[in-house]
Motif scaffolding. Structure first.
Motif, PDB file in Angstrom:
ATOM      1  N   SER A  60       0.632  -1.519  -0.428  1.00 28.94           N
ATOM      2  CA  SER A  60       0.096  -0.443  -0.083  1.00 28.94           C
ATOM      3  C   SER A  60       0.521   1.365   0.039  1.00 28.94           C
ATOM      4  CB  SER A  60      -0.963   0.237   1.151  1.00 28.94           C
ATOM      5  OG  SER A  60      -1.967  -0.934   0.777  1.00 28.94           O
ATOM      6  N   LEU A  61       0.399   2.190  -0.138  1.00 25.87           N
ATOM      7  CA  LEU A  61       0.661   3.920  -0.894  1.00 25.87           C
ATOM      8  C   LEU A  61       0.163   4.510   0.322  1.00 25.87           C
ATOM      9  CD1 LEU A  61       2.448   6.166  -1.428  1.00 25.87           C
ATOM     10  CD2 LEU A  61       0.871   6.376  -4.113  1.00 25.87           C
ATOM     11  N   LEU A  62       0.423   5.188   1.337  1.00 27.73           N
ATOM     12  CA  LEU A  62      -0.436   5.173   2.266  1.00 27.73           C
ATOM     13  C   LEU A  62      -0.232   7.290   2.048  1.00 27.73           C
ATOM     14  CD1 LEU A  62      -1.980   5.313   4.868  1.00 27.73           C
ATOM     15  CD2 LEU A  62      -0.137   5.443   5.880  1.00 27.73           C
ATOM     16  N   PHE A  63      -1.472   7.977   2.603  1.00 28.11           N
ATOM     17  CA  PHE A  63      -1.584   9.524   2.513  1.00 28.11           C
ATOM     18  C   PHE A  63      -1.414   9.988   4.236  1.00 28.11           C
ATOM     19  CE2 PHE A  63      -2.725   8.346  -1.939  1.00 28.11           C
ATOM     20  CZ  PHE A  63      -1.483   9.565  -2.629  1.00 28.11           C
ATOM     21  N   VAL A  64      -0.179  10.623   4.865  1.00 29.01           N
ATOM     22  CA  VAL A  64      -0.486  11.375   5.920  1.00 29.01           C
ATOM     23  C   VAL A  64      -1.153  12.726   6.256  1.00 29.01           C
ATOM     24  CG1 VAL A  64       0.812  11.564   8.130  1.00 29.01           C
ATOM     25  CG2 VAL A  64       1.186   9.446   6.491  1.00 29.01           C
ATOM     26  N   ALA A  82       3.643   0.086   2.023  1.00 37.88           N
ATOM     27  CA  ALA A  82       4.906   0.095   1.398  1.00 37.88           C
ATOM     28  C   ALA A  82       5.661   1.197   0.452  1.00 37.88           C
ATOM     29  CB  ALA A  82       4.856  -0.449  -0.279  1.00 37.88           C
ATOM     30  N   CYS A  83       4.722   2.015   1.054  1.00 37.63           N
ATOM     31  CA  CYS A  83       5.422   3.672   0.857  1.00 37.63           C
ATOM     32  C   CYS A  83       4.271   4.136   1.798  1.00 37.63           C
ATOM     33  CB  CYS A  83       5.099   4.269  -0.469  1.00 37.63           C
ATOM     34  SG  CYS A  83       6.546   5.935  -0.424  1.00 37.63           S
ATOM     35  N   TYR A  84       5.133   5.859   1.923  1.00 37.47           N
ATOM     36  CA  TYR A  84       4.021   7.105   2.974  1.00 37.47           C
ATOM     37  C   TYR A  84       4.014   8.003   1.975  1.00 37.47           C
ATOM     38  CZ  TYR A  84       7.554   8.464   6.243  1.00 37.47           C
ATOM     39  OH  TYR A  84       8.630   8.582   6.879  1.00 37.47           O
ATOM     40  N   ASP A  89       8.597  13.462   7.934  1.00 36.95           N
ATOM     41  CA  ASP A  89       9.015  12.011   8.095  1.00 36.95           C
ATOM     42  C   ASP A  89       8.650  11.354   9.104  1.00 36.95           C
ATOM     43  OD1 ASP A  89      11.421  11.522   9.869  1.00 36.95           O
ATOM     44  OD2 ASP A  89      11.425  13.923   9.393  1.00 36.95           O
ATOM     45  N   HIS A  90       8.429  10.319   9.316  1.00 34.35           N
ATOM     46  CA  HIS A  90       8.287   9.411  10.851  1.00 34.35           C
ATOM     47  C   HIS A  90       9.135   7.928  10.244  1.00 34.35           C
ATOM     48  CE1 HIS A  90       4.398  11.631  11.022  1.00 34.35           C
ATOM     49  NE2 HIS A  90       4.331  11.553  10.002  1.00 34.35           N
ATOM     50  N   LEU A  99       7.663   9.499   0.891  1.00 31.77           N
ATOM     51  CA  LEU A  99       8.145  10.866  -0.275  1.00 31.77           C
ATOM     52  C   LEU A  99       7.745  12.346   1.299  1.00 31.77           C
ATOM     53  CD1 LEU A  99       6.197   8.674  -2.749  1.00 31.77           C
ATOM     54  CD2 LEU A  99       8.749   9.452  -2.797  1.00 31.77           C
ATOM     55  N   ILE A 100       8.041  13.052   1.337  1.00 36.70           N
ATOM     56  CA  ILE A 100       8.122  14.047   1.725  1.00 36.70           C
ATOM     57  C   ILE A 100       7.560  15.481   0.611  1.00 36.70           C
ATOM     58  CG2 ILE A 100       8.844  15.309   3.948  1.00 36.70           C
ATOM     59  CD1 ILE A 100       9.358  12.538   4.459  1.00 36.70           C
ATOM     60  N   VAL A 101       6.771  15.810   1.162  1.00 34.69           N
ATOM     61  CA  VAL A 101       6.008  16.839   0.244  1.00 34.69           C
ATOM     62  C   VAL A 101       5.631  17.780   0.641  1.00 34.69           C
ATOM     63  CG1 VAL A 101       5.425  15.137  -1.227  1.00 34.69           C
ATOM     64  CG2 VAL A 101       4.151  16.018   0.569  1.00 34.69           C
ATOM     65  N   ASP A 102       5.421  19.021  -0.069  1.00 33.61           N
ATOM     66  CA  ASP A 102       5.770  20.674   0.272  1.00 33.61           C
ATOM     67  C   ASP A 102       3.916  20.190   0.836  1.00 33.61           C
ATOM     68  OD1 ASP A 102       7.655  21.851   0.226  1.00 33.61           O
ATOM     69  OD2 ASP A 102       7.110  21.979  -1.927  1.00 33.61           O
ATOM     70  N   ASP A 103       2.838  19.598   0.587  1.00 36.19           N
ATOM     71  CA  ASP A 103       1.405  19.727   0.035  1.00 36.19           C
ATOM     72  C   ASP A 103       1.088  18.475  -0.261  1.00 36.19           C
ATOM     73  OD1 ASP A 103      -1.607  20.098  -0.005  1.00 36.19           O
ATOM     74  OD2 ASP A 103      -1.253  21.910   0.134  1.00 36.19           O
TER      75      ASP A 103
END
Length: 523
Positions: A60-64, A82-84, A89-90, A99-103
């Motif tokens: 799974s890809l998880l959006f936090v 599999a990825c968030y 960062d966690h 994947l650390i993003v601005d928004d």
């Protein structure tokens, strides 16, 4: 079961986010990088995507997102994450790469569209916004496009969702979260749909639920102050700015010629090269901004309570709705203009599908055996309340109706509605019954007292009955006590809704219509 239509994986997700200037870095333990190929399994497609940790499965890809409690990630690796995607960062709670993003909301919209194979590219997508009339216009537009395509039009609204042209399920948000919206689009495409009509709220642009989505036809119906509060829009300017983002994200526009700040709307459409159709009531009445071109003109027919004409160029079509509400004539004109922009000829018989539309909780009429008229409507601000009362006087004015308004309003947001609702009926309603309506963490009695303070008509009766069921029952029974008059009871604010928000929790409510039917003996 959902499937990864594009083969979205860590590497392609990172590339897409980087293309849109959202990616900060990728973090996996001690590895901090911009190149996903520095990590193992970077080309392995994700199996599912979600924003709910309880739904995480292997791959799974998880959006936090939102007010997220990091403790929800405890044990997430055992579920097979599999990825968030997150704005921080966690790595202390998850071994999976982040994947650390601005928004994260923008990222979720872009990646969800990709995961589901960009279903919007296989649909003609219509987006409708405005302070009032979105839902009814949504239903009208869907009816036309569904008739024109022989049942191949999908719809999402604040009331219901239809993804196969015939089956309706309850909805929970005016505009769904982006992940859910693109999943719905995927389902619609898989069901053979050709069109999708959706409501677009100001919050949809405020929190990027439709980020990256371009509407084939966008509609801006009208604008007035609403949703102004610390947790929604701090000012009217912010509210209006968010709403008109639909213009920058539409290939063509339909705009209400009677809308406030019309000049700015038309300037925005020109700036974004969006060809525009305007619609409005009788241009000859001088009600539109000076020199404004009105393409689709709606003219009410005084001889028919639900009849009107629409003129486009040199052609005029007559319509007869199955719904009361002169303001719905304008919603119908908007739908005709939208459908025409979407490719339906103005004189096509499908346009008359609007004549058979009923919208739950919108001008829903109930008549008792004694002739008492009760309307359940979603009116929840000044503009919609005034329009509703105006319509009662247009249709029943010659009978000098005694109007009772049963109303409450939300707690913690849209504070201006408390005065607006009262102002919309003031001087016309003879009785006000203030009651509970989604008070959330506020004291519902204090909300009612504040609303009551705005009733400046000394001849009007005012009551506070916090229990909503008792408020409706009392209003109906007291109306019956005035048998020497023609009585109308307007129960407003909740429309079709079957819940109240109290102390931050959803509490079941049977629905205004259910209480009205029972009290009138219509069950």
């Amino acid at each position: 079961m959902e499937s990864n239509r594009s083969g979205l994986c860590l590497a392609s997700a990172a590339q897409l986010l980087a293309q849109h200037g959202l990616l900060r870095e990728i973090i996996a333990g001690e590895v901090w990088t911009l190149d996903a190929h520095d990590l193992p399994n970077s080309e392995t497609p994700f199996t599912t995507i979600t924003y709910d940790t309880r739904e995480v499965k292997p791959g799974s890809l998880l959006f936090v997102k939102g007010r997220f409690d990091p403790r929800f990630l405890d044990g997430i690796d055992d579920q097979g994450l599999a990825c968030y995607v997150a704005e921080t960062d966690h790595e202390d709670r998850a071994a999976a790469p982040g994947l650390i993003v601005d928004d994260v909301h923008k990222a979720m919209s872009l990646l969800s569209a990709e995961f589901f194979g960009r279903p919007q590219d296989s649909l003609t997508v219509v987006g409708i916004t405005g302070t009032k009339g979105k839902t009814t216009t949504d239903y009208f537009t869907h009816a036309i496009l569904n008739a024109f395509s022989n049942g191949h039009a999908a719809m999402t609204s604040s009331i219901a969702v239809c993804l196969d042209g015939k089956t309706w399920e309850p909805s929970h948000l005016t505009t769904p979260e982006s992940l859910d919206a693109f999943r719905m689009m995927r389902t619609a495409v898989d069901n053979g749909m050709k069109y999708l009509v959706m409501e677009v709220s100001s919050q949809a642009y405020k929190v990027h639920r439709v980020h990256g989505l371009t509407f084939d036809v966008g509609a801006f119906l009208n604008i007035s102050p609403d949703h102004i509060s610390p947790i929604e829009h701090p000012t009217f300017e912010d509210y209006f700015h968010c709403k008109r983002q639909i213009i920058a994200n539409s290939r063509a526009m339909v705009i209400g010629a009677d809308s406030d700040h019309l000049g700015l709307l038309l300037q925005a459409a020109e700036q974004h090269d969006a060809p525009t159709t305007t619609f409005g009531i009788d241009a000859a009445d001088g009600g539109h901004e000076s020199q404004t071109r009105v393409d689709m003109i709606m003219t009410p027919d005084p001889s028919r309570k639900t009849g009107f004409d629409i003129t486009f160029h040199d052609d005029t079509q007559s319509f007869e709705l199955d719904m009361l509400g002169e303001f719905n004539f304008l919603n119908a004109a908007a739908a005709v203009a939208i459908a025409h922009r979407a490719g339906v000829p103005f004189d096509d018989p499908a346009m008359h599908a609007i004549e058979r539309v009923q919208v739950p909780g919108r001008m829903e009429r109930f008549v008792g055996n004694d002739g008492l008229h009760v309307y359940v409507d979603f009116a929840h601000n000044y503009m919609s309340t005034k329009a509703l009362v105006d319509e009662m006087l247009r249709v029943y004015g010659e009978r000098h109706p005694r109007i009772t308004l049963v109303a409450g309003t939300t707690g913690g947001k849209a504070i201006d509605r408390r005065e607006g609702i009262v102002k919309g009926a003031l001087g016309r309603a003879e009785s006000f019954v203030f009651t509970l309506d989604d008070p959330n963490f506020e004291d519902p009695r204090k909300i009612c007292e504040e609303m009551a303070s705005f009733v400046s008509d000394e001849s009007a009766e005012v009551q506070i009955i916090v229990d909503r069921e008792q408020a409706i029952v009392t209003a109906i029974r007291e109306a019956r006590e005035h048998a020497d008059r023609f009585n109308i009871v307007l129960v407003i604010g909740k429309g079709h809704e079957t819940r109240n928000i109290i102390d931050g929790k959803t509490v079941y409510w049977p629905g205004d219509a259910t209480i009205v039917r029972r009290e009138l003996g219509l069950n």
